[in-house]
Design a protein around this motif. Structure first.
Motif, PDB file in Angstrom:
ATOM      1  N   CYS A  13      -8.368 -17.078 -15.643  1.00  0.00           N
ATOM      2  CA  CYS A  13      -9.091 -17.186 -16.909  1.00  0.00           C
ATOM      3  C   CYS A  13     -10.542 -17.569 -16.653  1.00  0.00           C
ATOM      4  CB  CYS A  13      -8.397 -18.235 -17.770  1.00  0.00           C
ATOM      5  SG  CYS A  13      -9.208 -18.565 -19.311  1.00  0.00           S
ATOM      6  N   ILE A  14     -10.755 -18.571 -15.843  1.00  0.00           N
ATOM      7  CA  ILE A  14     -12.122 -19.020 -15.590  1.00  0.00           C
ATOM      8  C   ILE A  14     -12.885 -17.968 -14.787  1.00  0.00           C
ATOM      9  CG2 ILE A  14     -11.791 -20.337 -13.459  1.00  0.00           C
ATOM     10  CD1 ILE A  14     -13.899 -21.444 -16.413  1.00  0.00           C
ATOM     11  N   LEU A  15     -12.221 -17.271 -13.882  1.00  0.00           N
ATOM     12  CA  LEU A  15     -12.896 -16.224 -13.124  1.00  0.00           C
ATOM     13  C   LEU A  15     -13.366 -15.121 -14.060  1.00  0.00           C
ATOM     14  CD1 LEU A  15     -13.773 -14.987 -10.465  1.00  0.00           C
ATOM     15  CD2 LEU A  15     -11.524 -13.936 -10.302  1.00  0.00           C
ATOM     16  N   TRP A  16     -12.517 -14.716 -15.004  1.00  0.00           N
ATOM     17  CA  TRP A  16     -12.911 -13.708 -15.979  1.00  0.00           C
ATOM     18  C   TRP A  16     -14.123 -14.184 -16.766  1.00  0.00           C
ATOM     19  CZ3 TRP A  16     -13.543 -13.908 -21.172  1.00  0.00           C
ATOM     20  CH2 TRP A  16     -13.758 -12.700 -21.802  1.00  0.00           C
ATOM     21  N   ILE A  98     -12.187 -23.081 -23.425  1.00  0.00           N
ATOM     22  CA  ILE A  98     -10.940 -22.687 -22.780  1.00  0.00           C
ATOM     23  C   ILE A  98      -9.899 -23.733 -23.158  1.00  0.00           C
ATOM     24  CG2 ILE A  98      -9.773 -22.359 -20.569  1.00  0.00           C
ATOM     25  CD1 ILE A  98     -12.528 -21.693 -19.390  1.00  0.00           C
ATOM     26  N   GLY A  99      -8.737 -23.280 -23.564  1.00  0.00           N
ATOM     27  CA  GLY A  99      -7.696 -24.250 -23.878  1.00  0.00           C
ATOM     28  C   GLY A  99      -6.783 -23.781 -24.978  1.00  0.00           C
ATOM     29  N   ALA A 100      -6.356 -24.715 -25.777  1.00  0.00           N
ATOM     30  CA  ALA A 100      -5.327 -24.478 -26.790  1.00  0.00           C
ATOM     31  C   ALA A 100      -4.035 -24.077 -26.095  1.00  0.00           C
ATOM     32  CB  ALA A 100      -5.765 -23.431 -27.810  1.00  0.00           C
ATOM     33  N   GLN A 101      -3.284 -25.078 -25.663  1.00  0.00           N
ATOM     34  CA  GLN A 101      -2.064 -24.828 -24.914  1.00  0.00           C
ATOM     35  C   GLN A 101      -0.904 -24.388 -25.795  1.00  0.00           C
ATOM     36  OE1 GLN A 101      -3.050 -28.350 -21.807  1.00  0.00           O
ATOM     37  NE2 GLN A 101      -0.917 -27.933 -22.076  1.00  0.00           N
ATOM     38  N   THR A 102      -0.913 -24.754 -27.072  1.00  0.00           N
ATOM     39  CA  THR A 102       0.187 -24.382 -27.958  1.00  0.00           C
ATOM     40  C   THR A 102      -0.331 -23.437 -29.044  1.00  0.00           C
ATOM     41  OG1 THR A 102      -0.136 -26.186 -29.538  1.00  0.00           O
ATOM     42  CG2 THR A 102       1.255 -26.649 -27.612  1.00  0.00           C
ATOM     43  N   THR A 103       0.610 -22.747 -29.659  1.00  0.00           N
ATOM     44  CA  THR A 103       0.246 -21.821 -30.741  1.00  0.00           C
ATOM     45  C   THR A 103      -0.411 -22.565 -31.893  1.00  0.00           C
ATOM     46  OG1 THR A 103       2.052 -20.363 -30.119  1.00  0.00           O
ATOM     47  CG2 THR A 103       1.170 -20.093 -32.332  1.00  0.00           C
ATOM     48  N   ILE A 120     -12.816 -18.496 -27.979  1.00  0.00           N
ATOM     49  CA  ILE A 120     -11.746 -19.431 -27.651  1.00  0.00           C
ATOM     50  C   ILE A 120     -10.802 -18.680 -26.729  1.00  0.00           C
ATOM     51  CG2 ILE A 120      -9.904 -20.894 -28.548  1.00  0.00           C
ATOM     52  CD1 ILE A 120     -12.723 -21.672 -29.580  1.00  0.00           C
ATOM     53  N   ILE A 121     -10.628 -19.178 -25.514  1.00  0.00           N
ATOM     54  CA  ILE A 121      -9.830 -18.485 -24.505  1.00  0.00           C
ATOM     55  C   ILE A 121      -8.585 -19.320 -24.202  1.00  0.00           C
ATOM     56  CG2 ILE A 121      -9.808 -17.526 -22.176  1.00  0.00           C
ATOM     57  CD1 ILE A 121     -12.934 -17.536 -22.405  1.00  0.00           C
ATOM     58  N   SER A 122      -7.410 -18.726 -24.396  1.00  0.00           N
ATOM     59  CA  SER A 122      -6.165 -19.429 -24.099  1.00  0.00           C
ATOM     60  C   SER A 122      -5.367 -18.637 -23.070  1.00  0.00           C
ATOM     61  CB  SER A 122      -5.324 -19.622 -25.359  1.00  0.00           C
ATOM     62  OG  SER A 122      -4.089 -20.231 -25.014  1.00  0.00           O
ATOM     63  N   PHE A 123      -4.896 -19.335 -22.048  1.00  0.00           N
ATOM     64  CA  PHE A 123      -4.094 -18.685 -21.013  1.00  0.00           C
ATOM     65  C   PHE A 123      -2.629 -19.085 -21.118  1.00  0.00           C
ATOM     66  CE2 PHE A 123      -6.419 -22.323 -19.470  1.00  0.00           C
ATOM     67  CZ  PHE A 123      -5.416 -23.162 -19.016  1.00  0.00           C
ATOM     68  N   ASN A 135      -8.656 -12.170 -35.377  1.00  0.00           N
ATOM     69  CA  ASN A 135      -9.347 -13.303 -34.758  1.00  0.00           C
ATOM     70  C   ASN A 135     -10.261 -12.796 -33.643  1.00  0.00           C
ATOM     71  OD1 ASN A 135      -7.711 -15.560 -36.098  1.00  0.00           O
ATOM     72  ND2 ASN A 135      -6.129 -14.264 -35.187  1.00  0.00           N
ATOM     73  N   PRO A 136     -11.418 -12.251 -33.993  1.00  0.00           N
ATOM     74  CA  PRO A 136     -12.276 -11.618 -32.987  1.00  0.00           C
ATOM     75  C   PRO A 136     -12.814 -12.567 -31.925  1.00  0.00           C
ATOM     76  CG  PRO A 136     -13.411 -11.779 -35.094  1.00  0.00           C
ATOM     77  CD  PRO A 136     -12.000 -12.194 -35.339  1.00  0.00           C
ATOM     78  N   TYR A 137     -12.772 -13.877 -32.159  1.00  0.00           N
ATOM     79  CA  TYR A 137     -13.276 -14.829 -31.167  1.00  0.00           C
ATOM     80  C   TYR A 137     -12.157 -15.464 -30.358  1.00  0.00           C
ATOM     81  CZ  TYR A 137     -17.825 -14.180 -33.185  1.00  0.00           C
ATOM     82  OH  TYR A 137     -18.996 -13.606 -33.609  1.00  0.00           O
ATOM     83  N   PHE A 138     -10.924 -15.017 -30.555  1.00  0.00           N
ATOM     84  CA  PHE A 138      -9.797 -15.523 -29.775  1.00  0.00           C
ATOM     85  C   PHE A 138      -9.461 -14.539 -28.665  1.00  0.00           C
ATOM     86  CE2 PHE A 138      -5.218 -15.801 -28.881  1.00  0.00           C
ATOM     87  CZ  PHE A 138      -5.158 -17.109 -28.446  1.00  0.00           C
ATOM     88  N   ILE A 139      -9.411 -15.041 -27.446  1.00  0.00           N
ATOM     89  CA  ILE A 139      -9.086 -14.197 -26.287  1.00  0.00           C
ATOM     90  C   ILE A 139      -7.819 -14.750 -25.650  1.00  0.00           C
ATOM     91  CG2 ILE A 139      -9.855 -13.372 -24.028  1.00  0.00           C
ATOM     92  CD1 ILE A 139     -12.759 -13.878 -25.116  1.00  0.00           C
ATOM     93  N   ARG A 140      -6.763 -13.937 -25.662  1.00  0.00           N
ATOM     94  CA  ARG A 140      -5.511 -14.338 -25.028  1.00  0.00           C
ATOM     95  C   ARG A 140      -5.524 -13.856 -23.589  1.00  0.00           C
ATOM     96  NH1 ARG A 140      -1.432 -13.688 -28.488  1.00  0.00           N
ATOM     97  NH2 ARG A 140      -2.037 -11.533 -28.821  1.00  0.00           N
TER      98      ARG A 140
END
Length: 198
Positions: A13-16, A98-103, A120-123, A135-140
């Motif tokens: 995630c961080i590399l991307w 980066i974060g948000a570990q739960t739905t 907002i990037i969640s892995f 959610n255009p600013y949410f990246i799964r």
């Protein structure tokens, strides 16, 4: 000594993110990125270590990159903590979180991303209910539930089971996977249909 290769989990995630930031940023800039993790969980602890190691490895392998990430870490376990951490990070001028570990956390923090136009990037979040269209600013940065139910279906097929009883937590994640499980399984009769509707 050989360079470590830790390109998994939070590291990917961080590399991307590093690659994306380097491509769109001016040279020599320091870019602040927030990281919100629950350090009371195994996922949070491992992600914290992986992210820091991946960032270090990336700049070791690519010393020519002038744009540098400055990671601002916040420990947050529940929705209130995540909201507080996101508010502080946005006040500090982060360009992504980066974060948000739960739905539940992701659904809440995605609103910050939309309002302030910060990715907002969640892995770890896998629910398809957080789609990029809405959610255009949410990246799964993880496979969604459909990939998981295909694996469950393969196990059911392998053993020739005709009936299964899904046991799940009464959470957005637990409820969210049931319709996909019902669609994927050959034994998608009464029990799964009832669970999806209740």
């Amino acid at each position: 000594m050989a360079t470590r290769k830790i390109w998994s989990g939070g590291g990917c995630c961080i590399l991307w993110l590093v690659c994306a930031v380097v491509c769109v940023s001016a040279g020599g800039e320091v870019v602040k990125v927030g990281v919100v993790l629950d350090l009371n969980t195994t996922v949070g602890i491992l992600s914290n270590t992986s992210i820091q190691m991946a960032l270090s490895d990336f700049y070791t392998v690519n010393p020519q990159y002038k744009t540098r990430l400055s990671l601002l870490f916040k420990d947050a376990g529940d929705i209130v903590g995540v909201a507080s951490a996101a508010t502080e990070l946005l006040r500090d001028g982060v360009k992504a979180i980066i974060g948000a570990q739960t739905t539940e956390q992701a659904i809440y923090i995605t609103e910050f991303g939309r309002k302030y136009e910060v990715p907002i990037i969640s892995f770890t979040v896998t629910t398809p209910s957080l789609s990029p269209k809405q959610n255009p600013y949410f990246i799964r940065a993880a496979q969604n539930d459909w990939a998981q139910v295909e694996a469950i279906n393969a196990i059911v097929q392998l053993y020739g089971w005709r009936e299964i009883v899904p046991i799940y937590g009464d959470t957005e994640y637990g409820r969210g996977i049931i319709p996909y499980l019902g669609d994927a399984l050959p034994c998608k009769k009464t029990a799964l249909n009832w669970l999806a509707e209740s």
